[in-house]
Design an enzyme around this catalytic site. Sequence first.
Site, short mmCIF file in Angstrom:
data_model
loop_
_atom_site.label_atom_id
_atom_site.label_comp_id
_atom_site.label_asym_id
_atom_site.label_seq_id
_atom_site.Cartn_x
_atom_site.Cartn_y
_atom_site.Cartn_z
N CYS A 93 0.82 -0.94 0.10
CA CYS A 93 0.07 -0.12 -0.14
C CYS A 93 0.77 1.14 -0.01
CB CYS A 93 -1.04 -0.01 1.07
SG CYS A 93 0.10 -0.11 2.89
P1 NAD Z 1 -9.55 -6.65 -0.73
O1 NAD Z 1 -10.46 -5.37 -0.25
O2 NAD Z 1 -10.31 -7.34 -1.84
O3 NAD Z 1 -9.84 -7.53 0.45
C1 NAD Z 1 -9.39 -7.37 1.73
C2 NAD Z 1 -10.28 -8.39 2.71
O4 NAD Z 1 -11.52 -7.99 2.85
C3 NAD Z 1 -9.90 -9.79 2.67
O5 NAD Z 1 -9.74 -10.39 3.67
C4 NAD Z 1 -11.27 -10.14 1.97
O6 NAD Z 1 -11.58 -11.57 2.07
C5 NAD Z 1 -12.37 -9.14 2.73
N1 NAD Z 1 -13.67 -8.82 2.10
C6 NAD Z 1 -13.83 -8.93 0.93
N2 NAD Z 1 -15.27 -8.50 0.78
C7 NAD Z 1 -15.94 -8.23 1.78
C8 NAD Z 1 -17.08 -7.62 2.33
N3 NAD Z 1 -17.90 -7.58 1.41
N4 NAD Z 1 -16.92 -7.24 3.48
C9 NAD Z 1 -15.94 -7.51 4.37
N5 NAD Z 1 -14.75 -8.04 3.99
C10 NAD Z 1 -14.62 -8.36 2.59
O7 NAD Z 1 -8.26 -6.29 -0.77
P2 NAD Z 1 -6.90 -7.14 -1.17
O8 NAD Z 1 -6.98 -7.60 -2.54
O9 NAD Z 1 -6.86 -8.34 -0.10
O10 NAD Z 1 -5.61 -6.27 -0.86
C11 NAD Z 1 -5.27 -5.20 -1.63
C12 NAD Z 1 -5.73 -3.99 -1.07
O11 NAD Z 1 -5.18 -3.72 0.17
C13 NAD Z 1 -4.89 -2.99 -1.72
O12 NAD Z 1 -5.89 -1.76 -1.92
C14 NAD Z 1 -3.95 -2.46 -0.75
O13 NAD Z 1 -3.46 -0.98 -1.00
C15 NAD Z 1 -4.58 -2.48 0.50
N6 NAD Z 1 -3.62 -2.57 1.83
C16 NAD Z 1 -3.55 -1.38 2.39
C17 NAD Z 1 -2.92 -1.48 3.67
C18 NAD Z 1 -2.59 -0.48 4.54
O14 NAD Z 1 -2.06 -0.74 5.78
N7 NAD Z 1 -3.12 0.73 4.39
C19 NAD Z 1 -1.92 -2.74 3.65
C20 NAD Z 1 -1.79 -3.72 2.73
C21 NAD Z 1 -2.74 -3.66 1.71
#
Ligand code: NAD
Length: 484
Positions: free
Chosen positions: A288
Site C-alpha cells: 500500500c
Molecule cells: P480486498 O479489499 O479485496 O480484501 C481485503 C479483505 O476484505 C480480505 O480479507 C477479503 O476477504 C475481505 N472482504 C472482501 N469482501 C468483503 C466484504 N464485502 N466485507 C468485508 N470484508 C470483505 O483487498 P486485497 O486484494 O486483499 O488487498 C489489496 C488492497 O489492500 C490494496 O488496495 C492495498 O492498498 C490494501 N492494503 C492496505 C494496507 C494499509 O495498511 N493501508 C496494507 C496492505 C494492503
Amino acid sequence: MKRSEPHQHSARQYINGRWETGATTGIRRNPSDTGEVVAEYARADRRQAERAVRAAADAFAAWGHSSSQRRADALDAIGSELLARKDELGLLLAREQGKPLPEAVAEALRAAQIFKYFAGEALRSGGETLDSVRPGVQVDVTREPVGVVALITSWSAPLSAAARKIAPALAFGNSVVFKPSELVPACGWMLAEIISRAALPAGAFNLLMGSGRELGATLVESPQVDAVSFTGSAAVGARVLQGAAKRRTRVQLEMGGNNALVVMGDADLERAVECALGGAYSWGGQRCTASSRLIVEAPLHDAFVARLRQRVAALRVGHALEKGVELGPLVDAPHLERHLEAVRGAREEGAELLCGGEALNQPSRGHYMSPALFLAQPQHRIARDEIFGPLSCVLRADDYEHALALANDTPWGLVAGICTRSLAHATHFRRHAKVGMTMVNLPTTSEDHHVPFGGRKASGYGPRAQGRQAAEFYTVLKTGYMLA
Ligand code: NAD
C-alpha cells in the site's frame, strides 16, 4: 537451485479454543510455481462466523478484565515464538504469497517485534486524574477495551499487517475474530497456531478463513461485534463502512494509494534512484505504501530516468525461494492479468513504456511479469488509480511548487516522499503533503513498527494503527467522578 521439500499444510479454523474443519475446503497454490499446493484450508460458513463471534463475546468477560501482566506475558510469548520461528514463517509466506524469501523473513521478524512492542503497551496503558472544578470531587479518565473486534486483512503483508491489528487488540483486553484474505490462509493459520499456545481464555482469539463477501459481511453486521478494523481495497472498505454505520460500529479502514515520490533537481541521484527502486518495486510493488508516481524536477529528469530505467530493467524476477531474486510473482492469475491490462491501457492513453510490462516465462509456472516503467502525464490512469504491482511512472515537474501540487493532486493520502538536499523544501514538503506519513530521502515503504501508521483521504479512515496511538481505536474512554 536447491529448495527445501515443499510441504502441504492443512489449515483449520480456530473457534472457541478448538480447531475445526470448515463447511467446505479451499486450496492455495504457490504463485511462484502453481503446480505446488501450499495449503488445503477449511472455509468457514456464516454459521461458523456467528459461533466465533459468540465465543469472542463470551470470552470478553474474562479477558477484558484480565490483569495487564497476564496480557503482557501472553503477547511476549507470542512475540518470542514468532521470533524463534521467523525462518519457518518466512518460508511459508514466500511460498504462499510470493515475496522473495529475505523479505518474507523480515516480515515475520516485524510481526514478532510488533507483538513485543504491544506486550509493553499492555503494561503502560493507563489514564489520568484531574482536579474537579468542584471542591472535594475527583475526576479520572480511564481506558477500557472496546469488546469484540473483527479484524479483516489483505494478502500483501499477511503476518505484519495482521500483527498490527491482533497485538493491540489483545494487549488492551479485546476479544478477536480474525479473518485473513483467502489468498493467504496458511499464514493466518500459522499465526493462529502460535497465538493458540499463549494461554488466552478459549474464545479470546478466533480464526476464520474463507469468503470475504460472506464472512466479512457477517462480521461487520453482527450485533455482537463492537469494532471492525479492515485492511484492503478502497472499494471493499466503503462497503465495510456502510455495513458498520448501520449499527454505529466503530471502524478503522486501512486502504491503498498511488503514492508520490518527489525527486528534486538538487537530490543525490544514486540515493533518489535507490528510493524509487525500493519504494516502487519491493514486494513487486504489491504494497500500500509503494511509490507508483515518481515526480521529478526538470534539471534531474533525464539523468534520473536513464539511471532508473537501467536499474529496473536489471531487476531479477523469479521464484520467491531462489537466491538473488529481487521480484517474485504477482499473487495470482487475475492480478497478473490486471497489471498486463494496466500496461496496455497506459500505452493506449499515450504513456511511454520505457521497459518491462510483459508476462514472463520462468522455469517454474508462476504469475511472472517484468517490472514496468513509464513516462506519463498526470491525467493518465497509471498516475491516478492504485497500481499495487510492479509498475511505476515518471511525471516531469517544472519546479518545487509544481511537484508539490502534482503530489497532492490525488484522491489518495497514505504516504509521500521527497528526495532533496534542501532543508527548506524538505521542511515545507513535510508540512504541506496531504498524507498520513512523509519520508525525506527514504523510500515511501520504509516505515517503523512503533509509531502511527495510516493515511487520510481515500487511503484511511478512523484512528491510526500502531504505536501508542493504537489505543485510540482499541479502547473506549470512561470519565469517572467521585466525591470522597
Ligand atoms: P480486498 O479489499 O479485496 O480484501 C481485503 C479483505 O476484505 C480480505 O480479507 C477479503 O476477504 C475481505 N472482504 C472482501 N469482501 C468483503 C466484504 N464485502 N466485507 C468485508 N470484508 C470483505 O483487498 P486485497 O486484494 O486483499 O488487498 C489489496 C488492497 O489492500 C490494496 O488496495 C492495498 O492498498 C490494501 N492494503 C492496505 C494496507 C494499509 O495498511 N493501508 C496494507 C496492505 C494492503
